[in-house]
Scaffold this motif. Structure first.
Motif, mmCIF file in Angstrom:
data_model
loop_
_atom_site.group_PDB
_atom_site.id
_atom_site.type_symbol
_atom_site.label_atom_id
_atom_site.label_comp_id
_atom_site.label_asym_id
_atom_site.label_seq_id
_atom_site.Cartn_x
_atom_site.Cartn_y
_atom_site.Cartn_z
ATOM 1 N N CYS B 18 0.842 -1.205 0.000
ATOM 2 C CA CYS B 18 0.000 0.000 0.000
ATOM 3 C C CYS B 18 0.873 1.249 0.000
ATOM 4 O O CYS B 18 0.584 2.230 -0.692
ATOM 5 C CB CYS B 18 -0.939 0.012 1.196
ATOM 6 S SG CYS B 18 -2.242 -1.198 1.039
ATOM 7 N N GLY B 19 1.940 1.191 0.791
ATOM 8 C CA GLY B 19 2.864 2.319 0.828
ATOM 9 C C GLY B 19 3.474 2.569 -0.538
ATOM 10 O O GLY B 19 3.554 3.707 -1.010
ATOM 11 N N MET B 20 3.886 1.473 -1.182
ATOM 12 C CA MET B 20 4.497 1.592 -2.504
ATOM 13 C C MET B 20 3.492 2.136 -3.517
ATOM 14 O O MET B 20 3.852 2.890 -4.425
ATOM 15 C CB MET B 20 4.997 0.217 -2.989
ATOM 16 C CG MET B 20 6.238 -0.271 -2.276
ATOM 17 S SD MET B 20 7.618 0.884 -2.459
ATOM 18 C CE MET B 20 7.719 1.515 -0.798
ATOM 19 N N THR B 26 1.853 8.537 -7.536
ATOM 20 C CA THR B 26 2.423 9.887 -7.638
ATOM 21 C C THR B 26 3.426 9.956 -8.774
ATOM 22 O O THR B 26 3.398 10.874 -9.606
ATOM 23 C CB THR B 26 3.149 10.262 -6.327
ATOM 24 O OG1 THR B 26 2.288 9.922 -5.248
ATOM 25 C CG2 THR B 26 3.461 11.736 -6.284
ATOM 26 N N PHE B 27 4.312 8.966 -8.812
ATOM 27 C CA PHE B 27 5.338 8.948 -9.836
ATOM 28 C C PHE B 27 4.711 8.838 -11.222
ATOM 29 O O PHE B 27 5.097 9.543 -12.156
ATOM 30 C CB PHE B 27 6.286 7.775 -9.580
ATOM 31 C CG PHE B 27 7.548 7.853 -10.372
ATOM 32 C CD1 PHE B 27 8.508 8.808 -10.070
ATOM 33 C CD2 PHE B 27 7.767 6.980 -11.432
ATOM 34 C CE1 PHE B 27 9.671 8.893 -10.816
ATOM 35 C CE2 PHE B 27 8.923 7.057 -12.174
ATOM 36 C CZ PHE B 27 9.880 8.008 -11.867
ATOM 37 N N GLY B 28 3.699 7.966 -11.337
ATOM 38 C CA GLY B 28 3.018 7.786 -12.619
ATOM 39 C C GLY B 28 2.412 9.086 -13.110
ATOM 40 O O GLY B 28 2.567 9.462 -14.276
ATOM 41 N N ILE B 29 1.721 9.796 -12.205
ATOM 42 C CA ILE B 29 1.093 11.058 -12.595
ATOM 43 C C ILE B 29 2.165 12.059 -13.005
ATOM 44 O O ILE B 29 2.042 12.747 -14.026
ATOM 45 C CB ILE B 29 0.238 11.621 -11.436
ATOM 46 C CG1 ILE B 29 -0.979 10.722 -11.221
ATOM 47 C CG2 ILE B 29 -0.216 13.039 -11.744
ATOM 48 C CD1 ILE B 29 -1.840 11.110 -10.046
ATOM 49 N N TYR B 32 3.492 11.205 -16.407
ATOM 50 C CA TYR B 32 2.480 11.486 -17.420
ATOM 51 C C TYR B 32 2.385 12.983 -17.697
ATOM 52 O O TYR B 32 2.319 13.414 -18.856
ATOM 53 C CB TYR B 32 1.124 10.945 -16.978
ATOM 54 C CG TYR B 32 0.041 11.180 -17.989
ATOM 55 C CD1 TYR B 32 -0.045 10.383 -19.127
ATOM 56 C CD2 TYR B 32 -0.875 12.212 -17.833
ATOM 57 C CE1 TYR B 32 -1.016 10.608 -20.071
ATOM 58 C CE2 TYR B 32 -1.842 12.445 -18.774
ATOM 59 C CZ TYR B 32 -1.913 11.638 -19.896
ATOM 60 O OH TYR B 32 -2.874 11.874 -20.840
ATOM 61 N N MET B 33 2.381 13.782 -16.617
ATOM 62 C CA MET B 33 2.291 15.237 -16.788
ATOM 63 C C MET B 33 3.469 15.760 -17.603
ATOM 64 O O MET B 33 3.297 16.593 -18.484
ATOM 65 C CB MET B 33 2.289 15.940 -15.428
ATOM 66 C CG MET B 33 1.049 15.772 -14.581
ATOM 67 S SD MET B 33 -0.491 16.091 -15.416
ATOM 68 C CE MET B 33 -0.208 17.730 -16.003
ATOM 69 N N VAL B 34 4.652 15.254 -17.290
ATOM 70 C CA VAL B 34 5.846 15.729 -17.989
ATOM 71 C C VAL B 34 5.779 15.342 -19.466
ATOM 72 O O VAL B 34 5.966 16.178 -20.363
ATOM 73 C CB VAL B 34 7.123 15.165 -17.342
ATOM 74 C CG1 VAL B 34 8.331 15.474 -18.205
ATOM 75 C CG2 VAL B 34 7.307 15.760 -15.950
ATOM 76 N N ILE B 35 5.437 14.073 -19.725
ATOM 77 C CA ILE B 35 5.408 13.610 -21.108
ATOM 78 C C ILE B 35 4.372 14.363 -21.933
ATOM 79 O O ILE B 35 4.631 14.780 -23.060
ATOM 80 C CB ILE B 35 5.114 12.090 -21.161
ATOM 81 C CG1 ILE B 35 6.324 11.323 -20.642
ATOM 82 C CG2 ILE B 35 4.773 11.648 -22.584
ATOM 83 C CD1 ILE B 35 6.106 9.835 -20.554
ATOM 84 N N SER B 36 3.177 14.587 -21.361
ATOM 85 C CA SER B 36 2.138 15.235 -22.164
ATOM 86 C C SER B 36 2.250 16.748 -22.138
ATOM 87 O O SER B 36 1.666 17.423 -22.985
ATOM 88 C CB SER B 36 0.751 14.782 -21.688
ATOM 89 O OG SER B 36 0.656 14.878 -20.296
ATOM 90 N N LEU B 267 1.170 23.735 -12.977
ATOM 91 C CA LEU B 267 0.466 23.626 -11.698
ATOM 92 C C LEU B 267 1.141 22.593 -10.800
ATOM 93 O O LEU B 267 1.346 22.805 -9.598
ATOM 94 C CB LEU B 267 -0.976 23.207 -11.988
ATOM 95 C CG LEU B 267 -2.018 23.416 -10.914
ATOM 96 C CD1 LEU B 267 -2.131 24.880 -10.564
ATOM 97 C CD2 LEU B 267 -3.365 22.910 -11.412
ATOM 98 N N PHE B 268 1.508 21.486 -11.409
ATOM 99 C CA PHE B 268 2.172 20.398 -10.692
ATOM 100 C C PHE B 268 3.500 20.875 -10.102
ATOM 101 O O PHE B 268 3.798 20.629 -8.933
ATOM 102 C CB PHE B 268 2.394 19.244 -11.673
ATOM 103 C CG PHE B 268 2.866 17.980 -11.045
ATOM 104 C CD1 PHE B 268 1.990 17.174 -10.349
ATOM 105 C CD2 PHE B 268 4.187 17.597 -11.149
ATOM 106 C CE1 PHE B 268 2.419 16.009 -9.758
ATOM 107 C CE2 PHE B 268 4.629 16.427 -10.563
ATOM 108 C CZ PHE B 268 3.737 15.630 -9.871
ATOM 109 N N VAL B 269 4.275 21.585 -10.921
ATOM 110 C CA VAL B 269 5.554 22.118 -10.457
ATOM 111 C C VAL B 269 5.325 23.096 -9.294
ATOM 112 O O VAL B 269 6.076 23.112 -8.317
ATOM 113 C CB VAL B 269 6.305 22.816 -11.616
ATOM 114 C CG1 VAL B 269 7.534 23.535 -11.118
ATOM 115 C CG2 VAL B 269 6.676 21.793 -12.681
#
Lengths: 264, 289
Positions: B18-20, B26-29, B32-36, B267-269
């Motif tokens: 669950c921790g992982m 978070t890492f996936g999002i 994804y944000m960076v790539i798109s 926004l993420f940054v």
């Protein structure tokens, strides 16, 4: 990466051609205006209740692309939310609905009519006081839709404004109505179906917005929803059945629910 | 004995997984944000994108400057913090240290209720009540302004600040305060000079929570801020980063849509920077002591 994408696109295009080529009458491809998406989707849904075997696919590509696809026969039915230009030939076009935008103001506003020129002046920022259009000496608050919205595109086109001066940009007709109802200086526009009793509807060039004035084309802030097919090509049975359904009595209420008036 | 170990092990693994999971999400999002988001920024040019003052995505010559959105988000958040933090902190002190239990229970219920109200309801009430009020009080032609957005946001961030600060204040060891009283300090002196400094990190966490909420809030502000891409003025119609994404996502196509992803990346940054800055402040504060 780029190569992969090109391959993918060509594969998809090939699949699309195949789909149209081996059209057995059960697959109907529609393509065109994003503005008609809502009405077409509800029509497809209702149609499929009686004709579950006919598969209708709608690609919201835009009016221009819809017209081209009908001209070239890459789609069975093209859809446009603007009148065809004289240069756009080779298709049989039928207006199946009219989308009218009501101009609304606060109920306390004494203004009852605006001309298209006055609307241009207000939304271009040349006219900023209600007294210039026959109202009280009060500022005008302009409310419109967000960039990209079909209503915004149609409205700006009809009154001839390229980049309008808005005081508020809201994302739905309902939000515009609420904003206008609470601001005595405001003017806004929305589909007739979104308008309630909380605001006053203006006449435009002296014409009120009603089903009749939309049908006979006298109300100016309106645009046609058009379907078209390639001239001289016989339609598949499925496409014929769907087009007949769009123009039937059964479809009247469905089209009205989507906020537009059926034309036959 | 053996079943016990098996249960121990499975539960440990479950907790670990669950921790992982949060890390993976978070890492996936983030990825994804960076790539798109990156391609559109590259095409526009970073400085034209971040410091451009004109947003006109559907014009004949589209312009994609998001400085108005960035400044609006910053101003709205600062404004909300300026109003919300003092009120929230004072409420938390009242609840944790001053209020008689019955009153505290009543205030507590109200705060919890405030936290549970969906943001679109804040926006709707703001649109119907606050916007006309602001218009009349300040004699404007349009009440949907940055000021209205700040007012709504400062109310919305209250519950978070109050709850976190109150918990932090309540966790201050009794001995600290008793020692202060023993030295002859009054109640207010004790609260200001002992309890609040001791609960500093918890209060700071509450403020960050508030900043995060204010920066990320969309539905409420979209209804009260006017949503026009102007450079921000206190009594002008404005559009924040979140509003820009939510407002245009439904119709945007092609490059316009990609740019909205880029705004999401900005926004993420932003949120990332806020969290990092706070961590830094907290660590420095801790080191000094």
């Amino acid at each position: 990466m780029k190569k992969k994408r090109t391959v993918l696109i060509s594969l998809l295009t090939a699949a699309l051609f195949l789909l149209t080529a081996c059209n057995s009458g059960n697959n109907v491809l529609l393509s065109g205006s994003t503005s008609v998406e809502r009405v077409i989707s509800s029509l497809i849904e209702a149609f499929n209740e009686d004709h579950p075997d006919i598969i209708l696919t709608f690609n919201p590509t835009g009016s221009g692309a819809g017209i081209t696809s009908a001209q070239e026969g890459t789609a069975d039915i093209g859809l446009s939310s603007r009148p065809l230009r004289e240069s756009e030939t080779g298709v049989d076009a039928t207006i199946f609905a009219i989308d009218g935008l009501a101009l609304v103001v606060h109920p306390d506003n004494p203004v009852t009519n605006l001309t298209i020129e006055q609307l241009y002046g207000i939304y271009s920022g040349e006219i900023t006081n209600w007294s210039d259009v026959g109202g009280k000496d009060a500022p005008i608050t302009t409310i419109g839709r967000e960039a990209g919205s079909g209503s915004r595109g149609a409205f700006d086109d009809i009154i001839g404004v390229e980049s309008p001066r808005h005081d508020q940009e809201l994302t739905s007709g309902g939000a515009i109505i609420t904003a206008v109802a609470t601001n005595p200086y405001a003017i806004g526009y929305a589909s007739l179906s979104a308008v309630g009793n909380s605001v006053k509807i203006l006449t435009v060039d002296g014409v009120p917005i009603t089903e009749e004035t939309l049908r006979d084309g006298t109300y100016p802030v309106a645009r046609p929803f058009i379907f078209m097919t390639q001239s001289g090509t016989e339609l598949s049975e499925g496409a014929q059945a769907f087009l007949a359904f769009i123009q039937s009595d059964e479809a009247t209420a469905i089209i009205a629910n989507a906020g537009v008036v059926q034309m036959r | 004995m053996k079943t016990k170990t098996i249960i121990e092990q499975t539960m440990k693994t479950t907790f670990f997984l669950c921790g992982m999971l949060t890390i993976v999400i978070t890492f996936g999002i983030a990825v994804y944000m960076v790539i798109s988001g990156i391609p559109a920024i590259r095409e526009i040019g970073l400085s034209d994108f971040l410091f451009g003052q004109v947003w006109n995505p559907t014009g004949a010559e589209p312009q994609f400057g998001i400085l108005p959105f960035i400044l609006t988000s910053v101003y709205a958040t600062l404004g909300a913090i300026a109003i919300g933090v003092p009120i929230g902190l004072a409420t938390a002190i009242f609840l944790a240290k001053v209020a008689p239990p019955k009153v505290a229970a009543a205030v507590n219920t109200a705060v919890e209720l405030l936290a549970g109200i969906p943001s679109v309801v804040y926006g709707f009430v703001g649109m119907i009540v606050l916007v006309p009020l602001v218009m009349n009080v300040f004699n404007l032609r349009n009440g949907a302004t940055l000021f209205s957005a700040i007012l709504v946001l400062s109310i919305m961030i209250l519950p978070g600040i109050i709850n976190v600060s109150r918990t932090a204040l309540a966790a201050v060891p009794r001995e600290y305060e008793e020692a202060s009283y023993a030295l002859g300090a009054t109640k207010v002196e004790t609260i200001c000079k002992v309890s609040v400094p001791a609960a500093k990190s918890g209060i700071a966490a509450g403020i960050v929570l508030g900043i995060g909420r204010a920066v990320g809030e969309t539905m409420a502000v979209i209804l009260v801020a006017g949503n026009v891409a102007n450079m921000p003025e206190l009594f002008g119609s404005v559009r924040s980063l979140t509003m820009a994404i939510a407002g245009e996502m439904s119709y945007a196509t092609g490059f316009h849509r990609n740019v909205l992803f880029s705004i999401g990346l900005v926004l993420f940054v932003f949120i990332l920077l806020i969290n990092l800055t706070l961590n830094l402040i907290l660590k420095r504060g801790g080191a000094k002591r």
